[in-house]
Motif scaffolding. Structure first.
Motif, PDB file in Angstrom:
ATOM      1  N   PHE A 130       3.261   4.512   5.407  1.00 37.94           N
ATOM      2  CA  PHE A 130       2.892   5.664   4.689  1.00 37.94           C
ATOM      3  C   PHE A 130       2.960   7.044   5.403  1.00 37.94           C
ATOM      4  O   PHE A 130       3.275   8.036   4.634  1.00 37.94           O
ATOM      5  N   LYS A 131       3.225   6.994   6.642  1.00 38.71           N
ATOM      6  CA  LYS A 131       3.496   8.199   7.319  1.00 38.71           C
ATOM      7  C   LYS A 131       4.916   8.751   7.136  1.00 38.71           C
ATOM      8  O   LYS A 131       5.390   9.723   7.075  1.00 38.71           O
ATOM      9  N   GLU A 136       3.992  13.892  -1.630  1.00 39.88           N
ATOM     10  CA  GLU A 136       4.468  14.208  -3.014  1.00 39.88           C
ATOM     11  C   GLU A 136       4.658  12.757  -3.742  1.00 39.88           C
ATOM     12  O   GLU A 136       4.145  12.296  -4.760  1.00 39.88           O
ATOM     13  N   ASP A 137       5.559  12.127  -2.791  1.00 38.44           N
ATOM     14  CA  ASP A 137       6.030  10.767  -3.379  1.00 38.44           C
ATOM     15  C   ASP A 137       4.857   9.597  -3.327  1.00 38.44           C
ATOM     16  O   ASP A 137       4.645   8.988  -4.273  1.00 38.44           O
ATOM     17  N   GLN A 138       4.045   9.962  -2.492  1.00 37.19           N
ATOM     18  CA  GLN A 138       2.821   8.765  -2.491  1.00 37.19           C
ATOM     19  C   GLN A 138       1.948   9.019  -3.919  1.00 37.19           C
ATOM     20  O   GLN A 138       1.291   8.075  -4.148  1.00 37.19           O
ATOM     21  N   ASN A 146      -1.972   2.861  -3.286  1.00 37.63           N
ATOM     22  CA  ASN A 146      -1.727   4.102  -2.964  1.00 37.63           C
ATOM     23  C   ASN A 146      -2.425   4.828  -1.672  1.00 37.63           C
ATOM     24  O   ASN A 146      -2.242   6.032  -1.216  1.00 37.63           O
ATOM     25  N   THR A 147      -3.019   3.745  -0.963  1.00 32.66           N
ATOM     26  CA  THR A 147      -3.425   4.132   0.404  1.00 32.66           C
ATOM     27  C   THR A 147      -2.971   2.763   1.260  1.00 32.66           C
ATOM     28  O   THR A 147      -3.081   1.695   0.899  1.00 32.66           O
ATOM     29  N   PRO A 148      -3.012   2.964   2.368  1.00 32.43           N
ATOM     30  CA  PRO A 148      -2.702   2.181   3.257  1.00 32.43           C
ATOM     31  C   PRO A 148      -3.596   0.755   3.466  1.00 32.43           C
ATOM     32  O   PRO A 148      -3.395  -0.348   3.413  1.00 32.43           O
ATOM     33  N   GLU A 149      -4.974   1.319   3.256  1.00 35.29           N
ATOM     34  CA  GLU A 149      -6.089   0.098   2.936  1.00 35.29           C
ATOM     35  C   GLU A 149      -5.933  -0.605   1.694  1.00 35.29           C
ATOM     36  O   GLU A 149      -6.022  -1.927   1.820  1.00 35.29           O
ATOM     37  N   LYS A 150      -5.848  -0.129   0.515  1.00 36.91           N
ATOM     38  CA  LYS A 150      -5.355  -0.619  -0.626  1.00 36.91           C
ATOM     39  C   LYS A 150      -4.252  -1.412  -0.554  1.00 36.91           C
ATOM     40  O   LYS A 150      -4.314  -2.710  -0.843  1.00 36.91           O
TER      41      LYS A 150
END
Length: 202
Positions: A130-131, A136-138, A146-150
């Motif tokens: 994710f880093k 913007e692309d995220q 859309n998050t590392p956890e999800k």
């Protein structure tokens, strides 16, 4: 290996790389010359490797991901990559066979090198990925990833594992072979994200 600092690549290494990668003899010799220019000692340190990654991803922070990639290719754990390790890394990440890539992906996700993968290890690599995806692309990523956890939860659910379970290499490779969705989720795909953004703009 005595001539690793000279301008010529040893026949043994050349033959081995021709056998294990898609590169031709000419390509390998060209790569070797530029490798020696960048790394006169004949070895790449973790810092140099991270710097190379940084050039590929100018709008993101690839340091953590590069660290894990470096770890997965440092076959003898000496803290450097020699030309052979470096070329195998390049081949594997760009055009290796599917099963080779999956074996490498397993090593990447097996952060502590104990032979299986835990959910926190998956999260650690996904956070590093994710880093490397610009903020913007995220924004264009699906709501449930859309998050590392999800994304980690989604991967773990696909494997049908409980939070405290572990994944063996066989389970990891078979799971991905049987479900292309997992493969998409464990990879870094900035280009696909960009393509999706282009489609939205049209």
């Amino acid at each position: 290996m005595g001539n690793s600092k000279s301008g010529a690549l040893s026949k043994e290494i050349l033959e081995e790389l021709k056998l294990n990668t898609k590169f031709t003899q000419d390509e390998l010799c060209t790569w070797y010359q530029s490798f020696l220019k960048e790394c006169p000692s004949g070895r790449i340190s973790k810092q140099q490797f991270e710097n190379i990654y940084a050039k590929f991803f100018p709008n993101a922070d690839p340091k953590e991901y590069a660290h894990h990639v470096f770890r997965s290719f440092d076959a003898n754990n000496d803290g450097t990559l020699d030309f052979k390790e470096y070329m195998i890394a390049l081949h594997m990440t760009s055009s290796g066979k599917a099963d080779q890539k999956l074996e490498w992906a397993f090593c990447l996700y097996d952060v502590d090198g104990n032979g299986n993968i835990s959910k926190p290890e998956v999260l650690e690599i996904i956070m590093a990925i994710f880093k490397m995806i610009p903020t913007e692309d995220q924004k264009s990523l699906k709501e449930d990833e859309n998050t590392p956890e999800k994304r980690t939860n989604k991967i773990w659910d696909y494997f049908g594992k409980k939070d405290c379970d572990k994944l063996t290499e066989g389970e990891f490779i078979n799971g991905i072979m049987n479900n292309k969705e997992i493969l998409r989720l464990i990879q870094l795909e900035p280009q696909k994200v960009k393509d999706r953004l282009k489609e939205k703009k049209q």
